[in-house]
Design a protein around this motif. Structure first.
Motif, short mmCIF file in Angstrom:
data_model
loop_
_atom_site.label_atom_id
_atom_site.label_comp_id
_atom_site.label_asym_id
_atom_site.label_seq_id
_atom_site.Cartn_x
_atom_site.Cartn_y
_atom_site.Cartn_z
N ALA A 19 50.89 53.68 20.50
CA ALA A 19 51.53 52.49 21.41
C ALA A 19 50.82 51.30 21.35
O ALA A 19 50.76 50.36 20.65
CB ALA A 19 52.01 52.76 22.65
N GLY A 20 49.30 51.78 21.51
CA GLY A 20 48.30 50.57 21.31
C GLY A 20 48.14 50.06 19.78
O GLY A 20 47.90 49.13 19.75
N LEU A 21 48.25 51.22 19.18
CA LEU A 21 48.23 50.79 17.62
C LEU A 21 49.23 49.85 17.31
O LEU A 21 48.80 48.95 16.53
CB LEU A 21 48.17 52.08 16.67
CG LEU A 21 46.98 52.94 16.97
CD1 LEU A 21 47.32 54.42 16.16
CD2 LEU A 21 45.62 52.28 16.21
N VAL A 22 50.44 50.27 17.66
CA VAL A 22 51.53 49.39 17.44
C VAL A 22 51.51 48.14 18.06
O VAL A 22 51.84 46.92 17.48
CB VAL A 22 52.82 50.24 17.79
CG1 VAL A 22 54.00 49.20 17.57
CG2 VAL A 22 53.12 51.20 16.58
N ALA A 23 51.09 48.03 19.55
CA ALA A 23 51.01 46.69 20.12
C ALA A 23 49.98 46.01 19.42
O ALA A 23 50.11 44.59 19.81
CB ALA A 23 50.72 47.02 21.59
N MET A 24 48.90 46.39 18.98
CA MET A 24 47.85 45.57 18.32
C MET A 24 48.44 44.90 17.19
O MET A 24 47.89 43.49 16.94
CB MET A 24 46.78 46.62 17.75
CG MET A 24 45.38 45.96 17.90
SD MET A 24 44.23 47.22 17.39
CE MET A 24 44.44 47.57 15.78
N GLN A 25 49.47 45.43 16.44
CA GLN A 25 50.10 44.57 15.43
C GLN A 25 51.32 43.69 15.77
O GLN A 25 51.48 42.52 15.07
CB GLN A 25 50.31 45.51 14.22
CG GLN A 25 49.37 46.52 13.71
CD GLN A 25 48.36 45.76 13.12
OE1 GLN A 25 48.74 44.77 12.24
NE2 GLN A 25 47.26 46.04 13.25
#
Length: 114
Positions: A19-25
């Motif tokens: 989720a952190g990876l997705v939220a970053m984008q």
């Protein structure tokens, strides 16, 4: 209870990572903020695995579930995924306690039989 809750927490730590990876984008939140919050949450999940049988650990797990649902404010998909993991947490605690009670009863029977 330890095995079920620990499995749920490790799965949750992985979910937070992704989720952190997705939220970053997809969000306007700075990457440093996302990783600071995600890192603390992932560390808490992993540390809680080792402390699950201590007093208050289940309550901390519930706080983590609320935080996971609240992360839907940044990434709306997390509302649903957070609810799923909250349900998994409830099942892990509920059925884990039942399993522990059954194991204790069988151990007591074994001691009486010996």
């Amino acid at each position: 209870m330890r095995t079920l809750c620990s499995s749920t927490l490790i799965g949750e730590a992985l979910l937070i990572l992704f989720a952190g990876l997705v939220a970053m984008q997809l969000s306007d939140v700075p990457a440093g903020t996302i990783w600071a919050v995600s890192g603390v949450a992932m560390a808490l999940c992993v540390l809680l695995c080792g402390m699950i049988e201590r007093p208050g650990a289940v309550a901390i797990g519930w706080v983590l579930q609320i935080g996971l649902i609240a992360s839907g404010l940044v990434l709306p998909t997390m509302y649903g995924l957070g609810a799923v993991f909250a349900a998994l947490w409830w099942c892990s605690v509920h059925y884990g306690r039942k399993i522990d009670a059954i194991k204790a009863a069988r151990a007591a029977e074994a001691v009486q039989a010996a």
